[in-house]
Design an enzyme around this catalytic site. Structure first.
Site, PDB file in Angstrom:
ATOM      1  N   CYS A 153     -24.357 -14.040  -6.775  1.00  0.00           N
ATOM      2  CA  CYS A 153     -24.470 -13.439  -5.443  1.00  0.00           C
ATOM      3  C   CYS A 153     -24.236 -11.936  -5.486  1.00  0.00           C
ATOM      4  CB  CYS A 153     -23.468 -14.103  -4.496  1.00  0.00           C
ATOM      5  SG  CYS A 153     -23.483 -13.423  -2.823  1.00  0.00           S
ATOM      6  N   CYS A 199     -19.287  -5.527   3.896  1.00  0.00           N
ATOM      7  CA  CYS A 199     -19.282  -6.285   2.646  1.00  0.00           C
ATOM      8  C   CYS A 199     -18.501  -7.591   2.788  1.00  0.00           C
ATOM      9  CB  CYS A 199     -18.729  -5.449   1.494  1.00  0.00           C
ATOM     10  SG  CYS A 199     -17.013  -4.911   1.689  1.00  0.00           S
ATOM     11  N   ASP A 251       0.823  -1.225   0.000  1.00  0.00           N
ATOM     12  CA  ASP A 251       0.000   0.000   0.000  1.00  0.00           C
ATOM     13  C   ASP A 251       0.850   1.265   0.000  1.00  0.00           C
ATOM     14  OD1 ASP A 251      -2.304  -1.481   0.116  1.00  0.00           O
ATOM     15  OD2 ASP A 251      -2.593  -1.261   2.265  1.00  0.00           O
ATOM     16  N   CYS A 270     -18.229   5.246   0.604  1.00  0.00           N
ATOM     17  CA  CYS A 270     -17.775   4.110   1.415  1.00  0.00           C
ATOM     18  C   CYS A 270     -17.447   4.555   2.843  1.00  0.00           C
ATOM     19  CB  CYS A 270     -16.555   3.483   0.752  1.00  0.00           C
ATOM     20  SG  CYS A 270     -15.808   2.140   1.695  1.00  0.00           S
TER      21      CYS A 270
END
Length: 379
Positions: free
Chosen positions: A197, A250, A140, A220
């Site tokens: 799904c 989620c 990251d 978000c």
């Protein structure tokens, strides 16, 4: 770099995977650097402004999809997986009690960046001891399409929530990359397993997954509580509930996470001063307490002001309490302009508290029911 026999490279690739697992990574895969098919989607995402205030997403242009521009000479990327789900995850308890702060499970332990980067560096040095090598680890820390690379390296597939999913491990893991200039044999992508799904899309409190595989970061909760530097838009405040740093909804609803593994890393285990703590206790911290209690934690990066902002919102969403109004009112005069705005909103919410907690509460109850059925298991 001198020539390598194909058999030598194949053996080296097998050795690298063994060395990676010996260093503590649960999975190691190798990918080529052709991410050209992702460039159009990345450009469209940026053009729609879905990155919000994350200017770093756009600053490097398409370099994010071109590893050899980030590190010239790169021909392969070693992608690694490190499971982080803590033993004491306490999902349902934390979400159910609106007087306690919910912190994304990845942030309950020690910050993963340094730990993973050090291990990736050791892996690179181990390879370099066997042959000439240029390498650079990433966690990251640069414009890297980590999920696309993990998919190419066979670590999993990209789910509709845009995270990497693995059949044996769900999605509770960190990803890291080692860019190298060695033409190792590559791994093959795995079959996608989401099918029809849409649980992650449906459960998102703020409807941030605007279409399969596309997340509008501006909606978000993880973005709003971590990356958003200014005021949280009012339309999202009530929907945030008691989530004061990040959101796991989620992932929690995803059926594949029933197969998630608990982390064996001591550094990723739950810090009690952050886990299932009363919102009022967390709000009582001064800046010195915040820095002491978040030392070595990913949470420290948002700073004390945003920490107070987030908790103020959560207090506004908590059940009505005279004590909450008293504490908020007492803090208001000396709060920064940013925090004061959210404290005033919270006071107004408390005063107008109705019996029905609204949409956010109903979706949360559905999520809690799923977690209590055993998603993920043992957590």
């Amino acid at each position: 770099m001198g020539p390598f026999l194909e058999q030598d490279l194949k053996q080296l690739a097998e050795n690298i995977k063994a060395w990676g697992k010996a260093l503590g990574f649960q999975q190691v895969g190798i990918a080529d650097i052709d991410l050209s098919k992702h460039e159009k989607f990345l450009q469209q995402w940026l053009e729609k402004g879905y990155q919000g205030e994350m200017d770093f997403m756009a600053e490097h242009g398409m370099k994010r999809a071109r590893p050899d521009e980030l590190l010239p000479g790169t021909v392969r990327v070693i992608s690694v997986r490190l499971d982080y789900l803590p033993t004491e995850a306490g999902f349902a308890r934390s979400l159910k009690n609106k007087n306690k702060g919910y912190i994304s499970r990845y942030a309950l332990g020690r910050d993963y960046h340094k730990l993973m980067r050090q291990r990736l560096k050791k892996l690179g040095e181990k390879i370099k001891a066997q042959c000439p090598l240029e390498f650079r680890p990433f966690v990251d820390s640069a414009p890297v399409l980590e999920h696309a690379l993990a998919e190419k390296a066979g670590l999993g597939w990209t789910g509709k929530h845009s995270l990497t999913l693995n059949r044996q491990a769900g999605s509770w893991f960190f990803l890291g990359e080692l860019f190298i200039n060695l033409p190792l044999p590559v791994d093959q992508p795995v079959e996608e397993g989401c099918g029809s799904c849409t649980a992650c899309i449906t459960i998102c409190p703020t409807q941030a997954i605007v279409e399969p595989y596309v997340v509008d970061a501006r909606r978000c909760i993880s973005y709003l509580t971590i990356e958003q530097k200014g005021a949280i838009p009012e339309e999202f405040r009530a929907l945030i509930g008691n989530r004061i740093y990040g959101c796991d909804d989620c992932q929690l609803i995803c059926p594949w996470n029933r197969f998630a593994n608990l982390s064996v890393e001591e550094d990723f285990q739950t810090r009690q001063q952050l886990h299932q703590q009363d919102l009022l206790d967390l709000f009582a911290w001064n800046e010195q307490s915040f820095l002491a209690n978040t030392e070595g934690s990913a949470i420290r990066r948002i700073g004390f002001e945003r920490w107070q902002r987030n908790i103020a919102v959560a207090l506004g969403n908590a059940p009505y309490s005279d004590e909450i109004i008293t504490v908020l009112s007492a803090t208001l005069p000396n709060a920064t302009e940013l925090v004061a705005e959210h404290i005033q909103w919270a006071i107004d919410q408390q005063k107008a508290k109705a019996l029905d907690d609204g949409i956010e509460d109903r979706t949360t109850q559905r999520l809690i029911r799923s977690v209590e059925k055993g998603l993920p298991r043992d957590a």
